[in-house]
Design an enzyme around this catalytic site. Structure first.
Site, PDB file in Angstrom:
ATOM      1  N   GLU A   1     -33.574  40.151 -12.561  1.00  0.00           N
ATOM      2  CA  GLU A   1     -34.494  40.052 -13.709  1.00  0.00           C
ATOM      3  C   GLU A   1     -35.168  41.391 -14.003  1.00  0.00           C
ATOM      4  OE1 GLU A   1     -38.460  39.263 -13.370  1.00  0.00           O
ATOM      5  OE2 GLU A   1     -38.346  38.220 -11.426  1.00  0.00           O
TER       6      GLU A   1
ATOM      7  N   LYS B   1     -42.721  40.350 -22.572  1.00  0.00           N
ATOM      8  CA  LYS B   1     -42.267  39.534 -21.449  1.00  0.00           C
ATOM      9  C   LYS B   1     -41.562  38.332 -22.064  1.00  0.00           C
ATOM     10  CE  LYS B   1     -44.409  36.642 -17.821  1.00  0.00           C
ATOM     11  NZ  LYS B   1     -45.681  36.358 -17.113  1.00  0.00           N
TER      12      LYS B   1
ATOM     13  N   VAL C   1     -37.690  34.927 -14.889  1.00  0.00           N
ATOM     14  CA  VAL C   1     -36.666  34.130 -14.205  1.00  0.00           C
ATOM     15  C   VAL C   1     -36.016  33.170 -15.194  1.00  0.00           C
ATOM     16  CG1 VAL C   1     -36.314  32.337 -12.449  1.00  0.00           C
ATOM     17  CG2 VAL C   1     -37.667  34.377 -11.906  1.00  0.00           C
TER      18      VAL C   1
ATOM     19  N   ASP D   1     -50.844  25.150 -16.645  1.00  0.00           N
ATOM     20  CA  ASP D   1     -50.108  26.412 -16.568  1.00  0.00           C
ATOM     21  C   ASP D   1     -48.996  26.247 -15.534  1.00  0.00           C
ATOM     22  OD1 ASP D   1     -49.075  28.935 -16.479  1.00  0.00           O
ATOM     23  OD2 ASP D   1     -50.993  29.963 -16.227  1.00  0.00           O
TER      24      ASP D   1
ATOM     25  N   ASP E   1     -40.130  28.797 -15.579  1.00  0.00           N
ATOM     26  CA  ASP E   1     -39.092  28.970 -14.555  1.00  0.00           C
ATOM     27  C   ASP E   1     -38.695  27.630 -13.945  1.00  0.00           C
ATOM     28  OD1 ASP E   1     -39.514  31.667 -15.001  1.00  0.00           O
ATOM     29  OD2 ASP E   1     -40.391  32.073 -13.022  1.00  0.00           O
TER      30      ASP E   1
ATOM     31  N   LYS F   1     -44.496  32.402  -5.521  1.00  0.00           N
ATOM     32  CA  LYS F   1     -45.534  33.422  -5.328  1.00  0.00           C
ATOM     33  C   LYS F   1     -46.770  32.790  -4.740  1.00  0.00           C
ATOM     34  CE  LYS F   1     -45.234  34.059  -9.502  1.00  0.00           C
ATOM     35  NZ  LYS F   1     -45.481  34.351 -10.921  1.00  0.00           N
TER      36      LYS F   1
HETATM   37  N1  PSU Z   1     -43.265  37.225  -9.101  1.00  0.00           N
HETATM   38  C1  PSU Z   1     -43.515  38.499  -8.753  1.00  0.00           C
HETATM   39  N2  PSU Z   1     -43.441  39.452  -9.717  1.00  0.00           N
HETATM   40  C2  PSU Z   1     -43.114  39.158 -11.003  1.00  0.00           C
HETATM   41  C3  PSU Z   1     -42.821  37.779 -11.351  1.00  0.00           C
HETATM   42  C4  PSU Z   1     -42.919  36.868 -10.369  1.00  0.00           C
HETATM   43  O1  PSU Z   1     -43.831  38.784  -7.616  1.00  0.00           O
HETATM   44  O2  PSU Z   1     -43.064  40.058 -11.821  1.00  0.00           O
HETATM   45  C5  PSU Z   1     -42.417  37.432 -12.758  1.00  0.00           C
HETATM   46  C6  PSU Z   1     -41.025  36.752 -12.786  1.00  0.00           C
HETATM   47  O3  PSU Z   1     -40.283  37.344 -13.831  1.00  0.00           O
HETATM   48  C7  PSU Z   1     -41.331  35.307 -13.128  1.00  0.00           C
HETATM   49  C8  PSU Z   1     -42.554  35.471 -13.979  1.00  0.00           C
HETATM   50  O4  PSU Z   1     -40.263  34.649 -13.800  1.00  0.00           O
HETATM   51  O5  PSU Z   1     -43.305  36.474 -13.332  1.00  0.00           O
HETATM   52  C9  PSU Z   1     -43.322  34.185 -14.134  1.00  0.00           C
HETATM   53  O6  PSU Z   1     -44.284  34.348 -15.114  1.00  0.00           O
HETATM   54  P1  PSU Z   1     -45.162  33.073 -15.573  1.00  0.00           P
HETATM   55  O7  PSU Z   1     -45.976  32.740 -14.372  1.00  0.00           O
HETATM   56  O8  PSU Z   1     -45.962  33.578 -16.727  1.00  0.00           O
HETATM   57  O9  PSU Z   1     -44.178  32.006 -15.930  1.00  0.00           O
HETATM   58 MN    MN Z   2     -47.717  30.449 -17.277  1.00  0.00          MN
END
Ligand code: PSU
Ligand code: MN
Length: 301
Positions: free
Chosen positions: A24, A85, A105, A137, A141, A158
């Site tokens: 990614e 993003k 992702v 939220d 993914d 994470k």
């Molecule tokens: N985890 C990390 N670094 C990142 C991401 C996740 O340690 O940069 C990124 C990945 O691309 C993941 C995204 O798909 O954050 C998820 O974002 P959101 O929580 O806004 O869905």
């Molecule tokens: Mn989100």
């Protein structure tokens, strides 16, 4: 898909039936600050190559969905000013707007599937954020994993997420989560999150076997292989947890929400741990890329 551009190196590998691993690019555009972001991207690609597979970093550039970036393109996206993003929800918008966008992702899985790539490596997937039961939220993914048949190697959700709600959600949506050599779920910055998984795979052949079996059932969903980060890179669990808790409070105080949350928290955790979270993050991405290459090779046999 008219906007899909598969690089020559990736197209040749796919045509020859050689193993390919998708990577990614949100970690390049939003996960790490420059110039470490370029280092992270190159190290992930190098780890895939060392494992005998072709890396296919995915990104959006000027209306095209790129699968496989050249090294000059990696350098360019790493320097891009205010890139977008792009997730499932914003991929078409990013394509329409022009410029660079990092794919999350979810968007990377979509691109990988369109290109015929079955294995993807990242650091950590998105999930249900802390407080997600009321804020809703929940990262796109998770739904992507439920609907797109790509195997994702990551270090577990994470640590800024609500890990239990994330696991519940994945189970509800039918996404297998298997530990790499252990049934203990990786804890992103720590080797274990303290949660036990339903199962594990001992090696790449076992992972490929389960994935083939999952896909031959026609379930249409992805799978997660959760790999603990290398011992040397792990942070003490209490230090990581304290930094995440602080960063999450700071995000709330600053009124950060939506797609800005993950980049904000990652940057705050990096500052609070004097960059040690970044070292851990780099090491686990490299480790995951190497495991993904082995699994892609086993699937290609
Ligand atoms: N985890 C990390 N670094 C990142 C991401 C996740 O340690 O940069 C990124 C990945 O691309 C993941 C995204 O798909 O954050 C998820 O974002 P959101 O929580 O806004 O869905
Ligand atoms: Mn989100």
């Amino acid at each position: 898909m008219n906007e899909l551009r598969i690089s020559v190196a990736v197209a040749v590998a796919l045509a020859a039936g050689r193993p390919v691993v998708a990577l990614e690019s949100t970690l390049i555009t939003h996960g790490f600050a420059a110039p470490l972001n370029l280092d992270a991207a190159r190290r992930a690609e190098a780890a895939v190559r060392a494992g005998g597979a072709e890396p296919a970093t995915v990104a959006v550039h000027d209306g095209r969905l790129l699968v496989g970036l050249t090294d000059p393109e990696l350098d360019e996206i790493a320097r891009a000013q205010s890139p977008r993003k792009a997730s499932r929800a914003t991929l078409a918008l990013a394509l329409a707007e022009g410029g660079w966008a990092g794919t999350t992702v979810s968007a990377t899985m979509i691109a990988a599937h369109l290109a015929g790539i079955r294995v993807f490596a990242t650091g950590g997937i998105g999930g249900v954020h802390r407080g997600g039961a009321s804020t809703m939220d929940i990262s796109a993914d998770l739904d992507e994993l439920a609907r797109t048949p790509v195997l994702v190697v990551c270090a577990g959700p994470k640590s800024m997420l609500d890990i239990d709600l994330t696991l519940e959600y994945l189970e509800t949506r039918g996404v297998p989560v298997l530990g790499w050599g252990t049934t203990s779920l990786a804890g992103f910055y720590a080797r274990s999150s303290g949660r036990t998984l339903a199962g594990s795979v001992a090696d790449a052949a076992a992972a490929a076997h389960v994935a083939q079996s999952h896909w031959s059932l026609g379930l249409g969903s992805g799978l997660i292989i959760a790999a603990p980060l290398p011992d040397a890179a792990a942070l003490p669990a209490d230090e990581a947890e304290a930094a995440i808790a602080q960063a999450t409070r700071d995000a709330a105080d600053a009124g950060i929400h939506g797609p800005a949350t993950t980049p904000f928290v990652l940057a705050r955790v990096a500052a609070l741990t004097n960059g040690r979270s970044v070292t851990a993050n780099l090491a686990l991405i490299e480790n995951n890329a190497s495991i993904a290459a082995q699994i892609a090779a086993a699937l290609a046999e």
